[in-house]
Design a protein around this motif. Structure first.
Motif, PDB file in Angstrom:
ATOM      1  N   SER A 312       0.881  -1.307  -0.022  1.00 51.32           N
ATOM      2  CA  SER A 312       0.199   0.200   0.057  1.00 51.32           C
ATOM      3  C   SER A 312       0.879   1.164  -0.133  1.00 51.32           C
ATOM      4  O   SER A 312       0.503   2.315  -0.456  1.00 51.32           O
ATOM      5  CB  SER A 312      -0.718   0.094   1.234  1.00 51.32           C
ATOM      6  OG  SER A 312      -0.240   0.344   2.381  1.00 51.32           O
ATOM      7  N   GLU A 327      -5.162   7.020  -0.081  1.00 52.70           N
ATOM      8  CA  GLU A 327      -4.550   6.113   0.676  1.00 52.70           C
ATOM      9  C   GLU A 327      -5.499   5.131   1.036  1.00 52.70           C
ATOM     10  O   GLU A 327      -5.263   3.789   0.571  1.00 52.70           O
ATOM     11  CB  GLU A 327      -3.729   6.401   1.989  1.00 52.70           C
ATOM     12  CG  GLU A 327      -2.451   7.285   1.589  1.00 52.70           C
ATOM     13  CD  GLU A 327      -1.984   7.685   2.659  1.00 52.70           C
ATOM     14  OE1 GLU A 327      -0.465   7.882   2.742  1.00 52.70           O
ATOM     15  OE2 GLU A 327      -2.465   8.207   3.679  1.00 52.70           O
ATOM     16  N   THR A 330      -6.272   3.181  -2.165  1.00 54.62           N
ATOM     17  CA  THR A 330      -5.215   2.260  -2.626  1.00 54.62           C
ATOM     18  C   THR A 330      -5.298   0.885  -1.789  1.00 54.62           C
ATOM     19  O   THR A 330      -5.278  -0.393  -2.403  1.00 54.62           O
ATOM     20  CB  THR A 330      -3.683   2.713  -2.125  1.00 54.62           C
ATOM     21  OG1 THR A 330      -3.775   3.970  -2.967  1.00 54.62           O
ATOM     22  CG2 THR A 330      -2.875   1.919  -2.539  1.00 54.62           C
TER      23      THR A 330
END
Length: 411
Positions: A312, A327, A330
């Motif tokens: 990640s 994030e 992701t």
């Protein structure tokens, strides 16, 4: 009464020999090993997944190669007939997850012993440590066999049930393909199937032994086209991945064209992307003041957390309430499609079956007799038919073996 030779004492060979003898023929069963059913002993991790309890449509759906060739053989001797035969021979069976059928004793040895009783009951003559070099053919008819020691023995018909190339430790060295070619048959391209996959990524070794249940997988080719999807159990290994869903997936990856194949693992198949995002938001709120690396325990097995952290790119020490929307996106993509690059298969040593084999266009599907050579029959893995995991391949062997034994020298 005819004199019949059966070559190979695996699932197909034992059924063929037993049934032919049951019909009153003098049957000689030749096996190059020093014991019967050597491959049966190692199937299902020593428990022997003898068949599947599904209906005919289920079987045909689980056979990617030439399923309709098997229609007559399944009709003649199906999964219920097999279970009845084993019961008659003193072995009861049970149905487990995925309709897989196992002996109640969970011992593959007991399956072999039940089949041995079937052979003894019908007075089949056994010849162990007897390798057949080739089948003798005269004027378009099988008239006997020649052993490795060059001894010739005359027969009225010959049934070849020598298996494929998978698990060579059991004596599977492709003898049947050689015999078939010598008789003028076409053998299609052979490759290992139901086999673990090797991956380019090395992190699988870090989580070796981790088993994931209830996951979904998707195999994509280099054009990003989905070639296989499945749901079930996966196992990480030091070289890549294995487990039931992977073994079945391997059937769609030809060894000569592995380049470009990717495996995507959906770790949360019960949730679509929107639902999973809502789940992430709830977890992030619950653990808002924790470091990100310590906030994934509700979502993932502990062993897998370091892998997800690394892939990640999110700092493990970052507070959860500081993780950005991008994030989180992701992370969501990783959970719905953990990617692995497939670089190969482990080969025949670990393959459950051989894909490819004797061209079924040259075999009568109702009798398993060669269309090219009278009195020559083929049964089991040596044929160009194979299936996914779940007991389907053994049933193919039992059904085609029975069909050959039931038809040989009819009339």
């Amino acid at each position: 009464m005819a004199k019949i030779a059966v070559i190979g004492a695996g699932a197909a060979g034992m059924l063929a020999a037993g049934r032919a003898a049951q019909r009153g023929h003098e049957v000689h069963l030749y096996e190059k090993n020093n014991r019967l059913g050597k491959k049966i002993l190692i199937t299902g991790k020593g428990r022997c997944n003898v068949t599947n309890d599904g209906d005919l449509d289920t079987f045909l759906e689980h056979i990617p190669q030439n399923p309709y060739f098997l229609y007559s053989a399944f009709y003649r001797f199906d999964n219920q007939a097999l279970r009845a035969l084993l019961s008659e021979m003193g072995l009861e069976t049970k149905v487990e997850r995925g309709k897989r059928v196992f002996p109640v004793t969970d011992r593959s040895q007991d399956v072999v012993q039940a089949l041995e009783r079937y052979l003894r009951k019908n007075k089949v003559l056994l010849h162990l440590e007897s390798q057949v070099e080739h089948v003798k053919i005269q004027d378009g008819k099988a008239v006997g066999i020649v052993l490795k020691n060059k001894k010739e023995i005359g027969f009225d018909a010959v049934i070849v049930a020598t298996g494929g190339l998978s698990y060579p430790s059991t004596g599977a060295t492709g003898d049947g393909y050689r015999i078939a070619k010598a008789a003028g048959h076409t053998v299609t391209k052979l490759y290992p199937s139901l086999v673990p996959l090797k991956t380019a990524e090395k992190w699988t070794a870090d989580v070796m032994g981790l088993s994931l249940r209830n996951i979904a997988i998707r195999i994509c080719n280099e054009k990003n086209k989905t070639v296989y999807e499945d749901f079930g159990e996966l196992l990480f290994t030091h070289f890549g991945v294995s487990g039931p869903v992977i073994l079945s997936a391997s059937r769609h990856i030809l060894t000569e064209s592995e380049k470009g194949y990717r495996l995507l693992i959906d770790l949360k198949p019960a949730l679509d992307a929107k639902q999973l995002d809502q789940r992430l938001l709830r977890d992030f709120e619950k653990y808002s003041n924790r470091n990100f690396g310590n906030a994934l325990g509700d979502l993932l097995p502990q062993k897998l957390i370091p892998v997800i952290l690394q892939l990640s790119g999110i700092d493990a020490g970052k507070k959860v309430n500081l993780v950005t929307k991008e994030e989180r996106k992701t992370l969501l993509h990783l959970l719905k499609g953990l990617p692995l690059t497939i670089v190969g298969v482990t080969g025949y040593q670990e393959a459950v079956v051989t894909a490819g084999g004797i061209c079924v266009d040259e075999i009568d599907p109702s009798t398993m007799q060669s269309k090219l050579v009278e009195g020559l029959y083929f049964a089991g893995e040596v044929l160009d038919v194979d299936a996914y995991t779940g007991g389907f391949n053994l049933q193919i062997a039992f059904s085609t073996g029975y069909a050959a034994g039931d038809s040989v020298c009819e009339g």
